[in-house]
Design a protein around this motif. Structure first.
Motif, PDB file in Angstrom:
ATOM      1  N   GLU A  45      13.412   6.148  -6.640  1.00 31.36           N
ATOM      2  CA  GLU A  45      13.199   6.867  -5.385  1.00 31.36           C
ATOM      3  C   GLU A  45      13.493   5.973  -4.176  1.00 31.36           C
ATOM      4  O   GLU A  45      14.117   6.411  -3.204  1.00 31.36           O
ATOM      5  N   VAL A  46      13.062   4.742  -4.245  1.00 38.66           N
ATOM      6  CA  VAL A  46      13.302   3.827  -3.134  1.00 38.66           C
ATOM      7  C   VAL A  46      14.799   3.535  -3.009  1.00 38.66           C
ATOM      8  O   VAL A  46      15.344   3.525  -1.897  1.00 38.66           O
ATOM      9  N   GLU A  47      15.478   3.335  -4.121  1.00 39.27           N
ATOM     10  CA  GLU A  47      16.928   3.110  -4.078  1.00 39.27           C
ATOM     11  C   GLU A  47      17.646   4.318  -3.485  1.00 39.27           C
ATOM     12  O   GLU A  47      18.576   4.165  -2.692  1.00 39.27           O
ATOM     13  N   GLN A  81       0.831  -1.207   0.000  1.00 35.87           N
ATOM     14  CA  GLN A  81       0.000   0.000   0.000  1.00 35.87           C
ATOM     15  C   GLN A  81       0.864   1.255   0.000  1.00 35.87           C
ATOM     16  O   GLN A  81       0.503   2.265  -0.597  1.00 35.87           O
ATOM     17  N   ALA A  82       2.004   1.215   0.678  1.00 32.68           N
ATOM     18  CA  ALA A  82       2.888   2.384   0.769  1.00 32.68           C
ATOM     19  C   ALA A  82       3.597   2.657  -0.554  1.00 32.68           C
ATOM     20  O   ALA A  82       3.969   3.795  -0.828  1.00 32.68           O
ATOM     21  N   GLY A  83       3.777   1.645  -1.368  1.00 27.83           N
ATOM     22  CA  GLY A  83       4.548   1.786  -2.594  1.00 27.83           C
ATOM     23  C   GLY A  83       3.880   2.547  -3.704  1.00 27.83           C
ATOM     24  O   GLY A  83       4.561   3.089  -4.574  1.00 27.83           O
ATOM     25  N   GLY A  84       2.579   2.638  -3.690  1.00 25.27           N
ATOM     26  CA  GLY A  84       1.757   3.294  -4.700  1.00 25.27           C
ATOM     27  C   GLY A  84       2.459   4.063  -5.788  1.00 25.27           C
ATOM     28  O   GLY A  84       2.687   3.559  -6.871  1.00 25.27           O
ATOM     29  N   ASP A  85       2.811   5.322  -5.522  1.00 23.99           N
ATOM     30  CA  ASP A  85       3.371   6.180  -6.566  1.00 23.99           C
ATOM     31  C   ASP A  85       4.889   6.330  -6.460  1.00 23.99           C
ATOM     32  O   ASP A  85       5.471   7.181  -7.130  1.00 23.99           O
ATOM     33  N   LEU A 138      17.091   4.297   0.258  1.00 21.26           N
ATOM     34  CA  LEU A 138      17.944   3.289   0.888  1.00 21.26           C
ATOM     35  C   LEU A 138      19.383   3.779   0.997  1.00 21.26           C
ATOM     36  O   LEU A 138      20.049   3.582   2.020  1.00 21.26           O
ATOM     37  N   ARG A 139      19.860   4.424  -0.029  1.00 17.46           N
ATOM     38  CA  ARG A 139      21.230   4.951  -0.028  1.00 17.46           C
ATOM     39  C   ARG A 139      21.390   6.018   1.046  1.00 17.46           C
ATOM     40  O   ARG A 139      22.364   6.012   1.807  1.00 17.46           O
ATOM     41  N   VAL A 140      20.440   6.942   1.132  1.00 21.22           N
ATOM     42  CA  VAL A 140      20.510   8.020   2.127  1.00 21.22           C
ATOM     43  C   VAL A 140      20.441   7.437   3.542  1.00 21.22           C
ATOM     44  O   VAL A 140      21.269   7.773   4.399  1.00 21.22           O
ATOM     45  N   LEU A 141      19.482   6.569   3.803  1.00 19.62           N
ATOM     46  CA  LEU A 141      19.349   6.008   5.145  1.00 19.62           C
ATOM     47  C   LEU A 141      20.559   5.149   5.522  1.00 19.62           C
ATOM     48  O   LEU A 141      21.017   5.194   6.674  1.00 19.62           O
TER      49      LEU A 141
END
Length: 157
Positions: free
Chosen positions: A136-138, A127-131, A141-144
């Protein structure tokens, strides 16, 4: 010379990283509450869930290895392992590399419990992945990962 050349972020980028950092606490607390609600069906604590997930992803580990991987004290991890062992979710196995530090591994019951929890969590995460895009996710992950690396190595007085 840019930020990559000096290894230092600009003031604007530092401000944006501060905003990311400020979101991590509330995200963690909300996620913690959600996980507690969801894992109640399996009767797990958040700490036990962390141990089971780590063993699921990495195979048998020692308590000190799990503590380092999760940035948690060995004592806390040992309590979670003891609780999980009392419920038949993990078991000790001989460690050929170290006589006094046993390997901890999942039992079949532990594998089934963490699989059920992960299935429920993935339903919520869909549900969170929607748009959001893969890019963006990569980037997230890199920033975190970078923040964790820096904060994990920061000198604490």
């Amino acid at each position: 010379m840019n930020e990559r050349d000096t290894g230092q972020a600009s003031e604007e980028l530092t401000d944006r990283l501060t905003k990311v950092f400020d979101l991590v606490g509330p995200l963690y607390r909300c996620t913690h509450r959600k996980v507690e609600q969801d894992i109640s069906a399996e009767g797990l604590s958040v700490g036990e869930r962390a141990v089971l997930s780590l063993l699921r992803d990495h195979g048998p580990m020692t308590v000190p290895q799990m503590g380092r991987a999760q940035a948690l004290s060995r004592q806390f991890v040992q309590r979670m392992v003891n609780d999980a062992a009392a419920r038949g979710l993990v078991e000790s196995a001989p460690n050929p590399a170290h006589q006094r530090s046993s390997l901890i591994r999942l039992t079949e019951q532990g594998r089934a419990a963490i699989a059920a929890v992960i299935r429920r969590e993935r339903t919520v995460l869909r549900q969170a992945g929607g748009d959001l895009t893969e890019t963006e996710v990569e980037a997230c992950l890199r920033v975190l990962s970078r923040l964790l690396e820096v904060m994990g190595n920061a000198d604490v007085d």
